[in-house]
Design a protein around this motif. Structure first.
Motif, PDB file in Angstrom:
ATOM      1  N   GLN A  65       0.851  -1.183   0.000  1.00 30.16           N
ATOM      2  CA  GLN A  65       0.000   0.000   0.000  1.00 30.16           C
ATOM      3  C   GLN A  65       0.892   1.240   0.000  1.00 30.16           C
ATOM      4  O   GLN A  65       0.794   2.080   0.877  1.00 30.16           O
ATOM      5  CB  GLN A  65      -0.935  -0.034   1.213  1.00 30.16           C
ATOM      6  CG  GLN A  65      -2.109   0.901   1.087  1.00 30.16           C
ATOM      7  CD  GLN A  65      -2.975   0.912   2.338  1.00 30.16           C
ATOM      8  OE1 GLN A  65      -2.761   0.213   3.301  1.00 30.16           O
ATOM      9  NE2 GLN A  65      -3.975   1.753   2.318  1.00 30.16           N
ATOM     10  N   ILE A  66       1.749   1.353  -0.999  1.00 30.47           N
ATOM     11  CA  ILE A  66       2.599   2.535  -1.110  1.00 30.47           C
ATOM     12  C   ILE A  66       1.798   3.634  -1.798  1.00 30.47           C
ATOM     13  O   ILE A  66       1.202   3.415  -2.855  1.00 30.47           O
ATOM     14  CB  ILE A  66       3.887   2.233  -1.881  1.00 30.47           C
ATOM     15  CG1 ILE A  66       4.702   1.167  -1.130  1.00 30.47           C
ATOM     16  CG2 ILE A  66       4.716   3.507  -2.056  1.00 30.47           C
ATOM     17  CD1 ILE A  66       5.933   0.699  -1.865  1.00 30.47           C
ATOM     18  N   ILE A  67       1.755   4.789  -1.160  1.00 29.62           N
ATOM     19  CA  ILE A  67       1.083   5.957  -1.723  1.00 29.62           C
ATOM     20  C   ILE A  67       2.097   7.085  -1.836  1.00 29.62           C
ATOM     21  O   ILE A  67       3.180   7.015  -1.252  1.00 29.62           O
ATOM     22  CB  ILE A  67      -0.148   6.373  -0.885  1.00 29.62           C
ATOM     23  CG1 ILE A  67       0.249   6.642   0.577  1.00 29.62           C
ATOM     24  CG2 ILE A  67      -1.234   5.297  -0.976  1.00 29.62           C
ATOM     25  CD1 ILE A  67      -0.880   7.181   1.430  1.00 29.62           C
ATOM     26  N   TYR A  68       1.731   8.117  -2.584  1.00 28.43           N
ATOM     27  CA  TYR A  68       2.689   9.171  -2.915  1.00 28.43           C
ATOM     28  C   TYR A  68       2.111  10.548  -2.649  1.00 28.43           C
ATOM     29  O   TYR A  68       0.932  10.805  -2.848  1.00 28.43           O
ATOM     30  CB  TYR A  68       3.084   9.065  -4.398  1.00 28.43           C
ATOM     31  CG  TYR A  68       3.717   7.736  -4.710  1.00 28.43           C
ATOM     32  CD1 TYR A  68       5.091   7.550  -4.555  1.00 28.43           C
ATOM     33  CD2 TYR A  68       2.946   6.657  -5.107  1.00 28.43           C
ATOM     34  CE1 TYR A  68       5.676   6.317  -4.802  1.00 28.43           C
ATOM     35  CE2 TYR A  68       3.521   5.418  -5.360  1.00 28.43           C
ATOM     36  CZ  TYR A  68       4.885   5.257  -5.202  1.00 28.43           C
ATOM     37  OH  TYR A  68       5.452   4.039  -5.442  1.00 28.43           O
ATOM     38  N   LYS A  69       3.017  11.443  -2.237  1.00 25.34           N
ATOM     39  CA  LYS A  69       2.685  12.850  -2.033  1.00 25.34           C
ATOM     40  C   LYS A  69       3.672  13.679  -2.835  1.00 25.34           C
ATOM     41  O   LYS A  69       4.882  13.449  -2.777  1.00 25.34           O
ATOM     42  CB  LYS A  69       2.805  13.215  -0.537  1.00 25.34           C
ATOM     43  CG  LYS A  69       2.521  14.673  -0.218  1.00 25.34           C
ATOM     44  CD  LYS A  69       1.077  15.010  -0.475  1.00 25.34           C
ATOM     45  CE  LYS A  69       0.753  16.474  -0.180  1.00 25.34           C
ATOM     46  NZ  LYS A  69      -0.592  16.812  -0.646  1.00 25.34           N
ATOM     47  N   ILE A  70       3.168  14.626  -3.589  1.00 25.43           N
ATOM     48  CA  ILE A  70       4.024  15.604  -4.272  1.00 25.43           C
ATOM     49  C   ILE A  70       4.028  16.841  -3.377  1.00 25.43           C
ATOM     50  O   ILE A  70       2.971  17.367  -3.027  1.00 25.43           O
ATOM     51  CB  ILE A  70       3.474  15.946  -5.670  1.00 25.43           C
ATOM     52  CG1 ILE A  70       3.453  14.683  -6.536  1.00 25.43           C
ATOM     53  CG2 ILE A  70       4.322  17.048  -6.317  1.00 25.43           C
ATOM     54  CD1 ILE A  70       2.740  14.857  -7.867  1.00 25.43           C
ATOM     55  N   ALA A  71       5.231  17.260  -2.981  1.00 28.75           N
ATOM     56  CA  ALA A  71       5.333  18.373  -2.037  1.00 28.75           C
ATOM     57  C   ALA A  71       6.430  19.333  -2.464  1.00 28.75           C
ATOM     58  O   ALA A  71       7.484  18.899  -2.926  1.00 28.75           O
ATOM     59  CB  ALA A  71       5.637  17.851  -0.635  1.00 28.75           C
ATOM     60  N   PRO A  72       6.197  20.635  -2.288  1.00 27.19           N
ATOM     61  CA  PRO A  72       7.276  21.603  -2.519  1.00 27.19           C
ATOM     62  C   PRO A  72       8.410  21.330  -1.523  1.00 27.19           C
ATOM     63  O   PRO A  72       8.167  21.020  -0.357  1.00 27.19           O
ATOM     64  CB  PRO A  72       6.620  22.953  -2.246  1.00 27.19           C
ATOM     65  CG  PRO A  72       5.148  22.712  -2.341  1.00 27.19           C
ATOM     66  CD  PRO A  72       4.935  21.287  -1.924  1.00 27.19           C
ATOM     67  N   GLU A  73       9.626  21.451  -2.000  1.00 31.67           N
ATOM     68  CA  GLU A  73      10.796  21.137  -1.174  1.00 31.67           C
ATOM     69  C   GLU A  73      10.818  21.942   0.129  1.00 31.67           C
ATOM     70  O   GLU A  73      11.094  21.388   1.189  1.00 31.67           O
ATOM     71  CB  GLU A  73      12.076  21.387  -1.985  1.00 31.67           C
ATOM     72  CG  GLU A  73      13.302  20.825  -1.331  1.00 31.67           C
ATOM     73  CD  GLU A  73      14.524  20.849  -2.236  1.00 31.67           C
ATOM     74  OE1 GLU A  73      15.554  20.318  -1.804  1.00 31.67           O
ATOM     75  OE2 GLU A  73      14.459  21.386  -3.353  1.00 31.67           O
ATOM     76  N   ALA A  74      10.509  23.215   0.067  1.00 25.20           N
ATOM     77  CA  ALA A  74      10.550  24.060   1.280  1.00 25.20           C
ATOM     78  C   ALA A  74       9.550  23.567   2.323  1.00 25.20           C
ATOM     79  O   ALA A  74       9.858  23.524   3.519  1.00 25.20           O
ATOM     80  CB  ALA A  74      10.264  25.513   0.917  1.00 25.20           C
ATOM     81  N   LEU A  75       8.377  23.177   1.868  1.00 24.46           N
ATOM     82  CA  LEU A  75       7.342  22.680   2.780  1.00 24.46           C
ATOM     83  C   LEU A  75       7.784  21.355   3.410  1.00 24.46           C
ATOM     84  O   LEU A  75       7.587  21.126   4.602  1.00 24.46           O
ATOM     85  CB  LEU A  75       6.039  22.484   1.993  1.00 24.46           C
ATOM     86  CG  LEU A  75       4.733  22.495   2.749  1.00 24.46           C
ATOM     87  CD1 LEU A  75       4.552  23.803   3.517  1.00 24.46           C
ATOM     88  CD2 LEU A  75       3.580  22.309   1.777  1.00 24.46           C
ATOM     89  N   TRP A  76       8.423  20.504   2.608  1.00 25.55           N
ATOM     90  CA  TRP A  76       8.874  19.216   3.122  1.00 25.55           C
ATOM     91  C   TRP A  76      10.024  19.392   4.122  1.00 25.55           C
ATOM     92  O   TRP A  76      10.084  18.689   5.132  1.00 25.55           O
ATOM     93  CB  TRP A  76       9.278  18.280   1.991  1.00 25.55           C
ATOM     94  CG  TRP A  76       9.471  16.898   2.526  1.00 25.55           C
ATOM     95  CD1 TRP A  76      10.648  16.256   2.734  1.00 25.55           C
ATOM     96  CD2 TRP A  76       8.450  16.013   2.984  1.00 25.55           C
ATOM     97  NE1 TRP A  76      10.427  15.019   3.294  1.00 25.55           N
ATOM     98  CE2 TRP A  76       9.077  14.855   3.461  1.00 25.55           C
ATOM     99  CE3 TRP A  76       7.065  16.096   3.052  1.00 25.55           C
ATOM    100  CZ2 TRP A  76       8.370  13.778   3.985  1.00 25.55           C
ATOM    101  CZ3 TRP A  76       6.357  15.020   3.579  1.00 25.55           C
ATOM    102  CH2 TRP A  76       7.012  13.884   4.032  1.00 25.55           C
TER     103      TRP A  76
END
Length: 103
Positions: free
Chosen positions: A3-14
């Motif tokens: 159950q691998i899911i993905y998040k796209i996140a701005p680098e600064a936020l991460w």
């Protein structure tokens, strides 16, 4: 079943999430009341639809099984089931983080 899911996140936020030990969401997540994720089959379309032309993005892989009952699959775009997390993301569930190339 994995159950691998993905998040796209701005680098600064991460980077902020890594300092805090948890990810509370991007502005759209906070507004909607849950953290949006994509499955492997959905992540490319999500990137094209919501992040086109943006740089400095990261692709974050998460072990969905570690998220428990706060993770729900709900109908969204085109009737597809998308993973939504109704809690902050504990970084212990993160498998890896990689730069997301533009396009």
């Amino acid at each position: 079943m994995s159950q691998i899911i993905y998040k796209i996140a701005p680098e600064a936020l991460w980077c902020e999430a890594e300092k805090n030990g948890r990810f509370t969401g991007a502005p759209i997540d906070i507004a909607d009341g849950f953290i949006h994720f994509s499955t492997a089959a959905q992540v490319r379309e999500t990137a094209a639809k919501h992040f086109a032309g943006q740089t400095g993005l990261l692709l974050v892989a998460i072990d969905g099984e570690k998220l428990g009952n706060a993770l729900k699959y709900e109908v969204s775009r085109g009737g597809a089931l998308f993973p939504h997390l109704y809690a902050p993301l504990d970084l212990d569930a993160v498998l890896w983080v990689k730069p997301l190339p533009p396009g």
